[in-house]
Design a protein around this motif. Sequence first.
Motif, short mmCIF file in Angstrom:
data_model
loop_
_atom_site.label_atom_id
_atom_site.label_comp_id
_atom_site.label_asym_id
_atom_site.label_seq_id
_atom_site.Cartn_x
_atom_site.Cartn_y
_atom_site.Cartn_z
N SER A 96 30.60 54.08 36.95
CA SER A 96 31.37 53.90 37.92
C SER A 96 30.03 54.03 39.21
O SER A 96 30.32 53.38 40.14
N SER A 124 29.29 50.89 41.58
CA SER A 124 29.33 51.22 43.10
C SER A 124 28.24 50.67 43.92
O SER A 124 28.30 50.35 44.94
N LYS A 129 36.18 49.98 37.49
CA LYS A 129 35.51 51.04 38.22
C LYS A 129 35.39 50.63 39.69
O LYS A 129 35.03 51.48 40.56
#
Length: 433
Positions: A140, A144, A181
């Motif tokens: 994740s 990001s 994600k």
Amino acid sequence: MSTKEKTETCNTKKFTELFSQLSYSSDDEQREKIEEMNEVMGKMNKEEFMSVFTKDLSNRMKEMTDEKILSMENAILLLKHVGYCQTLKCFYDFAFKDSFLSDRFQEMIIEEKMMKEEKDEKLLVDLCECYLLLNRWPSSEMSSIIVPCLLKVALKREESEESQKEVEMALLALSNFWSDKVPKELWINEFKEIFQYHKEHHNLTRIAYQSAWKFFLSRTHFDHSLEHVIVNEVHFEREAIRELEELAKWMNWKKKEEEMSKKESKEVLIIGRWLCALGIFFRLFRFWKEEFAELIGSVANVCRTARENYKEISNWCIFVFEAAAGSRDATIEDLLESGAIDAIFEEIHKPTMDDRITNKILNFFMSISRKAKEKKRDEMEEVKRKEAKRKVFEMMEEEGIEDDVIGRYCNIIEGARYFEPLSKCLEDYFAYC
């Protein structure tokens, strides 16, 4: 040893020799050798890649950069091309993902992202592209950072060749992303913009455009609400038909693979990537539109023209047919009219067929048989079902398909060489039962 095996041995040997020479070469010499290695990689198949690009090689590269034997710039130059070749050819391994070099890249990406001043944007993009091309399941935290970073590059509008290459690499890396994600709010409007701008200005390379679609399609695995967007807003099926037909039109299918130019070789890879994306499309989508039969028809045309000299392409077509036949709402009429059933009948007669393709074809016949036996409540639909069932039965009789199906089934079951569940009941493969 066959000519092909000798070539494969030559490729892997050359790559290994060049890599070993990096340890005692200057920075400029390393770049020259890496360019040679990149040329060799362009000729490698999956087995060759797996044999040379191992976890040990990744760990050795980490040691070489730590010891300043290999600059990070040169390491990125090599790794980016490794990822480019693997992703373009639609195969994946875990050599980088499980290595210490992967951990080092994660650290560098986070460090570069956290920098407030003197941030090296190019280095961050290079690191993100390398990481995602070689590891399609980022965490994740990595997702990001990586997805917004590469989207920023993908949205570039400059028309220069250099800019096009940058956009292509960013989208190719994103096409390798297979994770839930990143929420759609962070990327969906950007991709709609990419598609719309390309339709108006044709600014993307074929690889870039196909890669953008592959990223979008793979998101439906995690969010089925995207199906409506893909077919009713951005009209994937129309674009896929157009791209496949344009690519097929410019290919000289009578040439053997080894006779192709570099440009033609790349176009074959792009066709393969479209077919790979279509396999995802039909496997994930839960509804059917009439236009999909036309899309299958385009695949059938490619299958027929590629069969003689491009086995890998015709194999990808079989994957698409099997996925489409398994779609709940696809009808036998769709598969008949599109030419998919004819293409499968032609394929099953071939004396040489690997186990994976045999498995796909048997699954195709199971789906056809199931559809032929499903009675419809609507009277008109029931009439259509019976007529389609009759046509398939007559075709199977005329083509002598039954013996081929039974023979393939017995060989693959007896050898336990199947990749997906197969019925143990032979009646499940025949539409006339």
